[in-house]
Scaffold this motif. Structure first.
Motif, PDB file in Angstrom:
ATOM      1  N   THR A  80       3.213  18.676   2.679  1.00 34.86           N
ATOM      2  CA  THR A  80       4.296  19.356   3.394  1.00 34.86           C
ATOM      3  C   THR A  80       3.875  19.826   4.779  1.00 34.86           C
ATOM      4  OG1 THR A  80       3.669  21.410   2.270  1.00 34.86           O
ATOM      5  CG2 THR A  80       5.453  20.116   1.287  1.00 34.86           C
ATOM      6  N   ASN A  81       2.570  19.833   5.057  1.00 32.75           N
ATOM      7  CA  ASN A  81       2.076  20.208   6.379  1.00 32.75           C
ATOM      8  C   ASN A  81       1.858  19.006   7.285  1.00 32.75           C
ATOM      9  OD1 ASN A  81       1.889  23.037   5.810  1.00 32.75           O
ATOM     10  ND2 ASN A  81       0.056  22.591   4.578  1.00 32.75           N
ATOM     11  N   GLY A  82       2.235  17.811   6.786  1.00 35.38           N
ATOM     12  CA  GLY A  82       2.095  16.615   7.602  1.00 35.38           C
ATOM     13  C   GLY A  82       0.711  16.017   7.609  1.00 35.38           C
ATOM     14  N   LYS A  83      -0.147  16.432   6.665  1.00 34.35           N
ATOM     15  CA  LYS A  83      -1.494  15.880   6.581  1.00 34.35           C
ATOM     16  C   LYS A  83      -1.562  14.784   5.528  1.00 34.35           C
ATOM     17  CE  LYS A  83      -4.439  19.414   8.518  1.00 34.35           C
ATOM     18  NZ  LYS A  83      -5.732  20.123   8.389  1.00 34.35           N
ATOM     19  N   ILE A  84      -2.372  13.783   5.816  1.00 41.58           N
ATOM     20  CA  ILE A  84      -2.541  12.662   4.897  1.00 41.58           C
ATOM     21  C   ILE A  84      -3.421  13.105   3.732  1.00 41.58           C
ATOM     22  CG2 ILE A  84      -3.459  10.322   4.651  1.00 41.58           C
ATOM     23  CD1 ILE A  84      -2.929  10.054   7.749  1.00 41.58           C
ATOM     24  N   ILE A  85      -2.916  12.911   2.526  1.00 41.50           N
ATOM     25  CA  ILE A  85      -3.695  13.313   1.349  1.00 41.50           C
ATOM     26  C   ILE A  85      -4.232  12.107   0.580  1.00 41.50           C
ATOM     27  CG2 ILE A  85      -2.665  15.576   1.064  1.00 41.50           C
ATOM     28  CD1 ILE A  85      -0.731  14.463  -0.930  1.00 41.50           C
ATOM     29  N   SER A  86      -3.685  10.911   0.861  1.00 42.52           N
ATOM     30  CA  SER A  86      -4.248   9.702   0.265  1.00 42.52           C
ATOM     31  C   SER A  86      -3.643   8.479   0.946  1.00 42.52           C
ATOM     32  CB  SER A  86      -3.972   9.642  -1.238  1.00 42.52           C
ATOM     33  OG  SER A  86      -4.776   8.647  -1.844  1.00 42.52           O
ATOM     34  N   CYS A  87      -4.397   7.394   0.948  1.00 39.48           N
ATOM     35  CA  CYS A  87      -3.932   6.123   1.527  1.00 39.48           C
ATOM     36  C   CYS A  87      -4.717   4.997   0.873  1.00 39.48           C
ATOM     37  CB  CYS A  87      -4.156   6.110   3.041  1.00 39.48           C
ATOM     38  SG  CYS A  87      -3.757   4.537   3.849  1.00 39.48           S
ATOM     39  N   GLY A  88      -4.043   3.904   0.564  1.00 45.21           N
ATOM     40  CA  GLY A  88      -4.765   2.790  -0.028  1.00 45.21           C
ATOM     41  C   GLY A  88      -3.867   1.690  -0.532  1.00 45.21           C
ATOM     42  N   SER A  89      -4.400   0.903  -1.442  1.00 43.33           N
ATOM     43  CA  SER A  89      -3.714  -0.266  -1.990  1.00 43.33           C
ATOM     44  C   SER A  89      -2.813   0.133  -3.147  1.00 43.33           C
ATOM     45  CB  SER A  89      -4.747  -1.282  -2.481  1.00 43.33           C
ATOM     46  OG  SER A  89      -5.474  -0.734  -3.573  1.00 43.33           O
ATOM     47  N   ASP A  90      -2.086  -0.832  -3.663  1.00 41.74           N
ATOM     48  CA  ASP A  90      -1.207  -0.598  -4.810  1.00 41.74           C
ATOM     49  C   ASP A  90      -2.027  -0.153  -6.027  1.00 41.74           C
ATOM     50  OD1 ASP A  90       1.389  -0.706  -6.092  1.00 41.74           O
ATOM     51  OD2 ASP A  90       0.596  -2.426  -7.196  1.00 41.74           O
ATOM     52  N   GLY A 107       0.797  -1.209   0.000  1.00 39.71           N
ATOM     53  CA  GLY A 107       0.000   0.000   0.000  1.00 39.71           C
ATOM     54  C   GLY A 107       0.833   1.264   0.000  1.00 39.71           C
ATOM     55  N   PHE A 108       0.146   2.374   0.268  1.00 36.37           N
ATOM     56  CA  PHE A 108       0.840   3.660   0.314  1.00 36.37           C
ATOM     57  C   PHE A 108       0.103   4.611   1.231  1.00 36.37           C
ATOM     58  CE2 PHE A 108      -2.562   4.821  -2.437  1.00 36.37           C
ATOM     59  CZ  PHE A 108      -2.626   6.212  -2.478  1.00 36.37           C
ATOM     60  N   VAL A 109       0.858   5.533   1.806  1.00 37.70           N
ATOM     61  CA  VAL A 109       0.308   6.689   2.505  1.00 37.70           C
ATOM     62  C   VAL A 109       1.053   7.902   1.978  1.00 37.70           C
ATOM     63  CG1 VAL A 109      -0.099   7.858   4.695  1.00 37.70           C
ATOM     64  CG2 VAL A 109      -0.187   5.368   4.598  1.00 37.70           C
ATOM     65  N   ALA A 110       0.316   8.883   1.491  1.00 42.68           N
ATOM     66  CA  ALA A 110       0.916  10.119   0.990  1.00 42.68           C
ATOM     67  C   ALA A 110       0.585  11.252   1.947  1.00 42.68           C
ATOM     68  CB  ALA A 110       0.401  10.438  -0.408  1.00 42.68           C
ATOM     69  N   ILE A 111       1.601  12.060   2.278  1.00 42.36           N
ATOM     70  CA  ILE A 111       1.382  13.184   3.179  1.00 42.36           C
ATOM     71  C   ILE A 111       1.934  14.456   2.533  1.00 42.36           C
ATOM     72  CG2 ILE A 111       1.408  11.746   5.226  1.00 42.36           C
ATOM     73  CD1 ILE A 111       4.232  12.722   5.809  1.00 42.36           C
TER      74      ILE A 111
END
Length: 458
Positions: free
Chosen positions: A30-40, A24-28
């Protein structure tokens, strides 16, 4: 720079909703907030809408996984200096013998600074990204704790403790002094200019606060829309004392003072009456389950499913130093132990003892490790009314996370495990890595800790 973590990821969405991404992935941002998360697969779709050069990509190894940071809903920061002492005593005796004399020493601000620096460093090292701390009666020393948490990068709720009766004279405030100091503490907090660390109204417990103090603190909390923390129904002797003083239930005492709100967390709640549970649930207040201290101080076994089933939010607390460990991972194990012990009590029949026959109507399943992780992460954030900020990897929340490496310090044969599990699915392999960490790993497997997207030094 914005970051993308790629690899094995786990988090929870509810008590019985444990989500895993084997690739999977977690994208954050520059302010440290999560902008997306999920599977490949979701990553491939999301990636097409992004300029990948704007991100630093961090690849996890097959031995690593990412999980949300731990939440400690109840910990006494000054008591860390006495951890491990007096745990063969009942609650009220332990307080008078060890706790009150120690906390009185925090009038010395240099002493406070030394202890609190180590407290925050240790809890961060154990993976606690959010803690709800009790300080002491001393406004200035408690503000030092707030500054230490802020400097070291820990998210925290920090309370100046209030108590004006039924404690030793050397540690007692008057009602007026306590209210005035609390107002000043809140005012001083504004100079920190941060949302990472927040003040929390902290009456010690009903035994040590008279009616006027409780009401005054309730008014302050409502005036400033603040979080509230205190104790409730920890031991039988304590509950009897509250009834003797107020002639009403523990929960009703707090409700009369307007201290039961949606931002209130109540530690212990071992012996609540049914009416108290209904009242707490109706107010939206929460419970910090502290299994270690409940056991060590002989307070009792808290049935958290009795609370959860009535809509009460529950998180975990180390309750140091009533508890003997500053690790929420340890609290996870203790919570599962207590749940199994309750199962024994509810179901077990002791041969030869007719009065121990279990009821055929008893339906009780003990807490499992996935549910316990929920309590330690999202459940804790919900209990502290901060689940809109942290607790899992939902888009829009801040990135509070732990990078777990099961190849580090293989004290329990992490490596040998991999030689015989190759025929299992990737999801099962990941879940077994999580189990390995929870049951036999320790803080040495927590190799990176992130709070609001920033890696803190541990």
């Amino acid at each position: 720079m914005a970051k993308i973590f790629r690899g094995q990821i786990v988090h929870t969405r509810a008590l019985n909703e444990f989500e895993v991404f084997t690739n999977g992935f977690v994208a954050i941002d520059t302010n440290g907030k999560i902008i997306s998360c999920g599977s490949d697969t979701e990553y491939e779709s999301w990636n097409k809408t992004q300029n990948i050069n704007d991100f630093e990509i961090i690849y996890l190894t097959p031995d690593q996984f990412l999980m949300p940071g731990f939440v400690d809903c109840h910990i006494h920061a000054p008591q860390c200096a006495q951890i491990g002492l007096g745990l063969d005593m009942p609650l009220l005796e332990w307080l008078n013998t060890y706790t009150f004399p120690l906390e009185a020493k925090f009038a010395d601000q240099e002493f406070a600074r030394k202890v609190y620096n180590q407290v925050v460093k240790t809890t961060l090292r154990c993976g606690t990204t959010l803690a709800s701390y009790f300080g002491t009666n001393h406004k200035d020393s408690t503000l030092i704790l707030a500054k230490e948490a802020l400097q070291l990068g820990q998210r925290a709720l920090i309370g100046k403790v209030c108590s004006d009766c039924n404690i030793p004279d050397f540690y007692r405030e008057t009602c007026e002094e306590s209210i005035k100091a609390t107002e000043a503490y809140i005012s001083d907090f504004k100079s920190l200019k941060t949302k990472l660390v927040q003040p929390i109204i902290t009456p010690r417990f009903a035994v040590s606060c008279d009616k006027d103090l409780l009401s005054g603190l309730g008014n302050i909390a409502n005036k400033h829309d603040l979080h509230i923390q205190t104790h409730i129904s920890e031991s039988i002797a304590e509950i009897e004392f509250v009834h003797e003083i107020f002639s009403k239930s523990y929960a009703q005492v707090y409700d009369d003072a307007k201290l039961l709100t949606k931002k209130t967390v109540l530690a212990h709640a071992v012996h609540l009456e049914d009416d108290e549970i209904k009242l707490i649930s109706s107010r939206g207040s929460s419970v910090a389950h502290c299994p270690a201290s409940n056991t060590m101080l002989s307070s009792g076994l808290c049935d958290i499913f009795r609370l959860l089933n009535q809509g009460i939010k529950v998180g975990l607390g180390t309750d140091v130093s009533g508890g003997n460990s500053m690790s929420i991972q340890d609290a996870i194990l203790r919570a599962m132990d207590v749940s199994h012990h309750l199962e024994f009590v509810k179901k077990q029949h002791i041969k030869g003892c007719e009065n121990t026959k279990p009821s055929s109507s008893v339906e009780y399943k003990p807490l499992d490790y996935k549910q316990a992780i929920y309590l330690a992460t999202l459940g804790g954030a919900q209990a502290l009314a901060l689940d809109h900020v942290t607790g899992n990897f939902v888009t829009g929340k801040e990135f509070d996370a732990l990078l777990i490496d099961t190849s580090k310090y293989p004290l329990h044969n992490f490596d040998s495990y991999k030689t015989w599990n190759q025929d299992k699915s990737e999801e099962i392999k990941l879940l077994e890595l999580v189990q390995k960490f929870i049951y036999v790993g320790d803080e040495r497997n927590i190799v990176k800790v992130f709070v609001a997207g920033v890696q803190v030094k541990v």
